[in-house]
Design a protein around this motif. Structure first.
Motif, PDB file in Angstrom:
ATOM      1  N   SER A  32       0.835  -1.188   0.000  1.00  0.00           N
ATOM      2  CA  SER A  32       0.000   0.000   0.000  1.00  0.00           C
ATOM      3  C   SER A  32       0.873   1.242   0.000  1.00  0.00           C
ATOM      4  O   SER A  32       1.871   1.307   0.697  1.00  0.00           O
ATOM      5  CB  SER A  32      -0.903   0.013   1.234  1.00  0.00           C
ATOM      6  N   GLY A  53      -2.578   1.876   3.935  1.00  0.00           N
ATOM      7  CA  GLY A  53      -3.768   1.038   4.073  1.00  0.00           C
ATOM      8  C   GLY A  53      -3.329  -0.386   4.367  1.00  0.00           C
ATOM      9  O   GLY A  53      -2.144  -0.659   4.555  1.00  0.00           O
ATOM     10  N   LEU A  54      -4.287  -1.302   4.395  1.00  0.00           N
ATOM     11  CA  LEU A  54      -3.919  -2.698   4.634  1.00  0.00           C
ATOM     12  C   LEU A  54      -3.255  -3.298   3.401  1.00  0.00           C
ATOM     13  O   LEU A  54      -2.531  -4.272   3.490  1.00  0.00           O
ATOM     14  CB  LEU A  54      -5.153  -3.521   4.982  1.00  0.00           C
ATOM     15  N   THR A  75     -11.818  -3.307   3.246  1.00  0.00           N
ATOM     16  CA  THR A  75     -10.514  -3.239   3.916  1.00  0.00           C
ATOM     17  C   THR A  75     -10.365  -1.992   4.788  1.00  0.00           C
ATOM     18  O   THR A  75      -9.728  -2.036   5.825  1.00  0.00           O
ATOM     19  CB  THR A  75      -9.358  -3.252   2.891  1.00  0.00           C
ATOM     20  N   ASN A 128      -9.614  -2.166   8.642  1.00  0.00           N
ATOM     21  CA  ASN A 128      -8.449  -1.467   9.164  1.00  0.00           C
ATOM     22  C   ASN A 128      -8.818  -0.623  10.386  1.00  0.00           C
ATOM     23  O   ASN A 128      -8.120  -0.635  11.399  1.00  0.00           O
ATOM     24  CB  ASN A 128      -7.864  -0.584   8.064  1.00  0.00           C
ATOM     25  N   HIS A 129      -9.944   0.078  10.296  1.00  0.00           N
ATOM     26  CA  HIS A 129     -10.414   0.878  11.429  1.00  0.00           C
ATOM     27  C   HIS A 129     -10.660  -0.010  12.642  1.00  0.00           C
ATOM     28  O   HIS A 129     -10.304   0.335  13.763  1.00  0.00           O
ATOM     29  CB  HIS A 129     -11.708   1.611  11.067  1.00  0.00           C
ATOM     30  N   LYS A 176      -7.390  -1.125  14.164  1.00  0.00           N
ATOM     31  CA  LYS A 176      -6.721  -0.037  14.890  1.00  0.00           C
ATOM     32  C   LYS A 176      -7.401   0.209  16.237  1.00  0.00           C
ATOM     33  O   LYS A 176      -6.735   0.471  17.243  1.00  0.00           O
ATOM     34  CB  LYS A 176      -6.741   1.242  14.051  1.00  0.00           C
ATOM     35  N   VAL A 224      -8.243 -10.391   4.837  1.00  0.00           N
ATOM     36  CA  VAL A 224      -7.948  -9.659   6.066  1.00  0.00           C
ATOM     37  C   VAL A 224      -8.021 -10.621   7.252  1.00  0.00           C
ATOM     38  O   VAL A 224      -8.958 -11.394   7.378  1.00  0.00           O
ATOM     39  CB  VAL A 224      -8.962  -8.518   6.272  1.00  0.00           C
TER      40      VAL A 224
END
Ligand SMILES: Nc1ncnc2c1ncn2[C@@H]1O[C@H](COP(=O)(O)OP(=O)(O)OP(=O)(O)O)[C@@H](O)[C@H]1O
Ligand SMILES: [Mg+2]
Lengths: 135, 303
Positions: A98, A102-103, B211, B215-216, B219, B249
């Motif tokens: 990324s 991002g992931l 994603t 991701n949030h 975190k 993920v």
């Protein structure tokens, strides 16, 4: 041979467009008789592509096509932007890569969520991603 | 409306009417409706109109004979709302037909009898159809807006303390950009304020977990753990669970439960376990906290 029986174009500039596009994709996937899981897969894939268009290219267009191949019905989605393009597609397709913290799972994940995945990009010209999902 | 001449005219001069009508709408073709699609819509509408007039021309929604054309206009409006047509552009579909048809009726307009029985009713009917399209447009548009508002709902969702030591945070809508950050900050602050040890993050109201959302979530979980608390994610539907796995993920390190109720059960068990541990250790949480800080101080200090 693949024929297009219905085509809708949405322009993508902001988050409202993202919501609208996802809803439209879900509704059409539902209408075509996709299972709930497949509806979710297609919608999520579209969400990834549109977020990329918004984040890296400032927006673009999405064509949503109801397609047919003999007896099989499907959905084809084409996301096109006129952004900076991707210098190394192989790298962009790698999990965890990324340029924005991002992931880095958006593109490789999208590829796994759909049946057909095609990406074209040219630096300075833009990016086009085409995905299809068949019933 | 009996023995009218208009259905005749319509039948005989259909291709001429169609061409004139299409021409008036060409400016709309770029908006996502292709000329082919537009032509199909026009042909279908003319057929429906002809049928309607042969059946008396009533637009009463309870009249089954009126239903096909009403349904057709509903679909057309919906389609145009989604494609981003303005109300005027949508209603133009019918009103531009009137512009093409009325001149053809000129001869009938000269005679008072045919004017009253032919031209006027047709003109009124077309106006009604146009207004109906307009109304449908507004209705559809309102529906779309309502759905979007729900989806984009400002996440003013409060972080609630639902049990001793347990917080709950229902997330709604598209988890985008700054809003998510604000909510997460709120959660972390509340964990500190209430000394909660478990936070339940319910994502039932999040329509798409991509994603960015994942991701949030990751975190938030990481930050919560830094504060010494745990997060349980609830409201993960089977379809969403499968999709997350396909995306690649890895949420395996995160506690998830299908429903809020199950999440709460787990949370209570976790807090009870913790209290039991503390009782066994014979210190209350505050002392434990102070104790935890001591070695750190000790290490820094001179030996
Ligand atoms: N439309 C685009 N235009 C330009 N560059 C793009 C575009 N889409 C993707 N990229 C590049 O490819 C990289 C990988 O994209 P991918 O979607 O897999 O990950 P990401 O967007 O960085 O993170 P996320 O996991 O949140 O999607 C991006 O970081 C970006 O550099
Ligand atoms: Mg991405």
């Amino acid at each position: 041979m693949v024929t297009v029986s219905r085509s809708t174009r949405l322009s993508i500039a902001n988050e409202i467009d993202l919501v609208r596009a996802r809803q439209e994709v879900r509704v059409q996937a539902q209408a075509l008789g996709f299972s709930l899981v497949d509806q979710t897969r297609i919608t999520t894939a579209v969400s990834e592509l549109i977020r990329n268009m918004m984040k890296y290219a400032g927006g673009g267009t999405m064509d949503l096509e109801a397609v047919r191949n003999g007896v099989r019905a499907g959905l084809r989605i084409i996301c096109v932007d006129k952004g900076p393009g991707i210098p190394d597609i192989g790298l962009a397709m790698k999990e965890g890569y990324s340029t924005s913290n991002g992931l880095g799972y958006g593109l490789p994940g999208t590829k796994r969520l759909v049946d057909e995945f095609d990406i074209w990009s040219e630096v300075g010209k833009g990016t086009r991603v085409t995905i299809s999902k068949w019933r | 409306m009996k023995g009218q001449k208009f259905p005749d005219i319509l039948r005989k001069r259909k291709s001429e009417i169609l061409e004139g009508w299409m021409k008036r709408q060409l400016s709309l073709a770029g908006k996502g409706t292709t000329p082919d699609e537009l032509r199909k819509q026009c042909v279908e509408f003319l057929d429906l109109l002809e049928n309607l007039m042969q059946n008396g021309g009533s637009l009463d929604p309870n009249d089954p004979k009126a239903r096909p054309i009403i349904e057709f206009l509903k679909e057309l409006s919906k389609d145009r709302v989604l494609k981003g047509f303005s109300p005027t552009e949508t209603a133009t579909f019918v009103f531009s037909l009137k512009e093409v048809v009325l001149p053809l009726l000129q001869p009938l307009a000269k005679n008072e009898e045919t004017f009253t029985h032919e031209v006027m009713p047709l003109s009124i009917l077309l106006d009604q159809l146009g207004l109906l399209t307009f109304e449908n447009y507004i209705e559809n548009r309102e529906e779309v807006i309502a759905r979007q508002q729900l989806d984009m709902a400002e996440l003013s969702t409060p972080v609630v303390k639902i049990w001793d030591g347990i917080l709950a945070l229902p997330l709604i809508g598209t988890l985008d950009s700054q809003r998510t950050m604000i909510v997460m900050e709120k959660l972390l602050q509340k964990i500190v304020d209430t000394a909660a040890t478990v936070a339940i993050l319910d994502i039932t109201g999040v329509p798409t977990v991509d994603t960015l959302v994942a991701n949030h979530i990751m975190k938030t979980v990481a930050a919560t753990r830094l504060l010494g608390a745990e997060v349980i994610i609830t409201g993960v539907s089977p379809a969403i669970a499968q999709t997350i796995v396909h995306l690649g993920v890895d949420l395996s390190g995160i506690m998830t439960r299908a429903t809020m109720a199950e999440g709460l059960k787990l949370a209570i068990r976790m807090t009870k376990q913790q209290t039991a541990d503390e009782r066994r250790d014979g210190i209350n949480p505050l002392e434990k906290g102070i104790a935890a800080m001591q070695p750190a101080k000790g290490q820094k200090g001179p030996r």
